[in-house]
Design a protein around this motif. Structure first.
Motif: not given
Length: 557
Positions: A461-468, A492-499, A543-550, A481-485
């Motif tokens: 589930g994406p939420f548990e990874v985001e929370s970590a 698992v792919k993380a798209t991150v905005v840094l502080t 967050i538009k996760r579907a857009q990131i996946r596409k 999100t899921a990235a093709p492999d």
């Protein structure tokens, strides 16, 4: 107190009492405009309804009498333009105070209201205009919005009227100029012209994972479904200021800025911000001494980047959030700085609040809470529809709809009886959200069915990874999100905005991966981390996760 008319019982001793005994009385001809707005104006003529301000020094305060009279005037104006019961009207008004006037007027007439977002393009408007046969557009005086509507109009033959609010435009009717000449008396229509509780009041366009947006259809009972949202989740108080941060184009506006709150007699506080600036929002909460407040988790995250402790937020008795899962880290930091918990809720455009941290529930950080009494909610195994056990993934299902239709739940898809039958005809409704329920009965959001990542035989589930990830000080916000492999199928792919103060580097990537491995199960760590300046989001903050996946899938081709 109007609630007495609609609730046989208002006070409850426990969540179990609430879940078992909450009921709503629904008059056959219930109409929010007449039975709530006009009734408050009759009972308490000076009762405050709306306090509105913007970024340009404007401020307006309206009583229920003001809303009643102005909506009557607008109703008479709309009738003169050929708008009647069943006429479809789209409004794109951001958070302008005129939205409330026009919406109540349309409800009184029996017209069908479609709220619209400022982000709608010409293509979006053509699709919506022709699908719903839109008769009238009521729009804010915004260059982009006006241009998109004008470009779309030639392709939407049903559009008869274009009305602009807060100014004048060539080829458009000016709401302010034209409405003022009409009477403030408006008799409740009767007979065929009058509304029944079962008539269509509201249509929302909502995007699914496939195909064009669907038209979610709500009838005149929908506002009564939001009593639970306002009274028992937001915990609004009569004559006290409540703020939900939302643009009028989204269902969250209906959840938090008009229906349940006004039924409960709360005062809507509206900040018509040009742009979300965390310090300005914190200042408004402090200066207006709000009593209840609701905003998406994204806004809490950005406010936490500021000096929250320097603002006096002590007037707020209840903070709530919805729209995205609330990370435990945000919950804990907010409580540390303000002394107050954030009570998360969950729901959809299709209904009212489904699961929430109600007053009798002690919130668990990261949990969405427990089911609303309006819905018979269960979790089912995706593969065979059998009941999911505690601590097991299951899709959310609202069952026994034929036994008792939940007040506030959508009644189908507008102009699409085939899809209505397909989705609702079996007597249950599955919104395709995946949850876990713990042994205490708390629900934990896992993700949308299409968001759950299937990697090397694991379901993540994406939420548990985001929370970590968000627990790490370098991460302001992220999307998993899921990235093709080619080997694992998905990773698992993380798209991150840094502080502030952090910059992307291979060393930071390794540090974040190790952080996730140690915070949650090692197989859940993001094998790919991409750093961005901002995440793609809806105006509502999702967050538009579907857009990131596409975009990732397109890059693979």
């Amino acid at each position: 107190m109007l609630l007495d008319k609609y609730l046989p019982r208002i006070e409850f001793d426990s969540y179990e009492d609430f879940k078992e005994n909450y009921r709503v009385n629904i008059p056959e001809d219930f109409n929010f405009g007449f039975d709530i707005i006009d009734e408050w104006a009759k009972q308490e003529p000076e009762k405050k309804a709306l306090v509105w301000c913007d970024d340009h020094g404007e401020e307006r305060t309206f009583t229920f009498t003001d809303i009643s009279l102005l909506s009557n005037q607008a109703a008479n104006y709309f009738l003169s333009l050929g708008i009647k019961k069943g006429t479809v009207v789209m409004m794109i008004l951001r958070r302008r105070w005129e939205y409330w006037i026009c919406a109540v007027a349309l409800h009184k007439i029996g017209a069908i209201l479609i709220p619209g977002s400022l982000q709608l393009t010409k293509k979006d408007l053509i699709y919506r205009g022709n699908s719903a046969k839109i008769h009238t557009m009521i729009c804010i005086n915004d260059d982009y919005v006006i241009e998109q509507v004008e470009q779309a109009q030639a392709s939407v033959p049903t559009i008869v009227n274009k009305i602009v609010v807060n100014g004048e435009r060539a080829g458009w009717r000016s709401f302010q100029d034209e409405v003022s000449g009409f009477s403030t008396e408006f008799a409740r229509p009767t007979g065929e012209a009058g509304t029944k509780a079962s008539d269509t009041m509201l249509v929302y366009f909502t995007s699914g994972t496939t195909g064009e947006p669907k038209m979610i259809q709500h009838n005149y009972t929908h506002p009564l479904g939001h009593i639970v949202t306002a009274k028992y989740w937001h915990q609004v108080q009569e004559n006290k200021l409540h703020m939900s941060v939302s643009d009028s184009g989204w269902a969250k506006f209906g959840w938090g800025k008009i229906y349940g709150q006004w039924i409960c007699g709360a005062v809507q506080f509206v900040y018509d911000m040009d742009k979300f600036i965390p310090t300005k929002l914190l200042q408004k909460i402090q200066d207006y001494k709000l009593t209840t407040f609701c905003a998406p988790p994204t806004m809490y995250r950005f406010m936490l980047q500021e000096d929250v402790a320097s603002y006096d937020l002590s007037s707020v008795e209840n903070f709530t959030t919805a729209g995205e899962p609330l990370n435990p880290e945000v919950f804990n930091r907010w409580k540390e700085l303000t002394g107050k918990e954030i009570r998360e809720g969950f729901g959809q455009t299709e209904g009212t609040v489904l699961i929430a941290n109600f007053p009798w529930i002690t919130p668990k950080p990261g949990s969405t809470g427990k089911p609303s009494p309006l819905y018979d909610i269960t979790l089912q195994r995706e593969e065979d529809g059998t009941p999911a056990a505690d601590n097991e993934h299951g899709v959310l299902v609202m069952q026994n709809l034929k036994k008792a239709w939940p007040t506030g739940l959508f009644v189908g898809y507008y102009n699409n009886p085939e899809m209505t039958e397909e989705v609702l005809g079996g007597g249950s409704y599955c919104p395709h959200d995946v949850f876990e329920r713990d042994t205490d009965g708390y629900y934990w959001f896992v993700g949308r069915n299409d968001d759950v990542i299937k990697c090397s035989g694991y379901r993540i589930g994406p939420f548990e990874v985001e929370s970590a990830l968000i627990e790490h000080p370098a991460v302001l916000e992220c999307a998993i999100t899921a990235a093709p492999d080619p080997i694992r199928g998905q990773v698992v792919k993380a798209t991150v905005v840094l502080t502030k103060g952090y910059t992307p580097s291979p060393e930071l990537t390794k540090e974040l991966q190790n952080h996730v491995k140690h915070t949650t199960a090692p197989y859940k760590y993001p094998r790919i981390i991409e750093y961005v300046d901002e995440l793609p989001k809806t105006l509502g903050g999702k967050i538009k996760r579907a857009q990131i996946r596409k975009e990732d899938e397109a890059a693979q081709k």
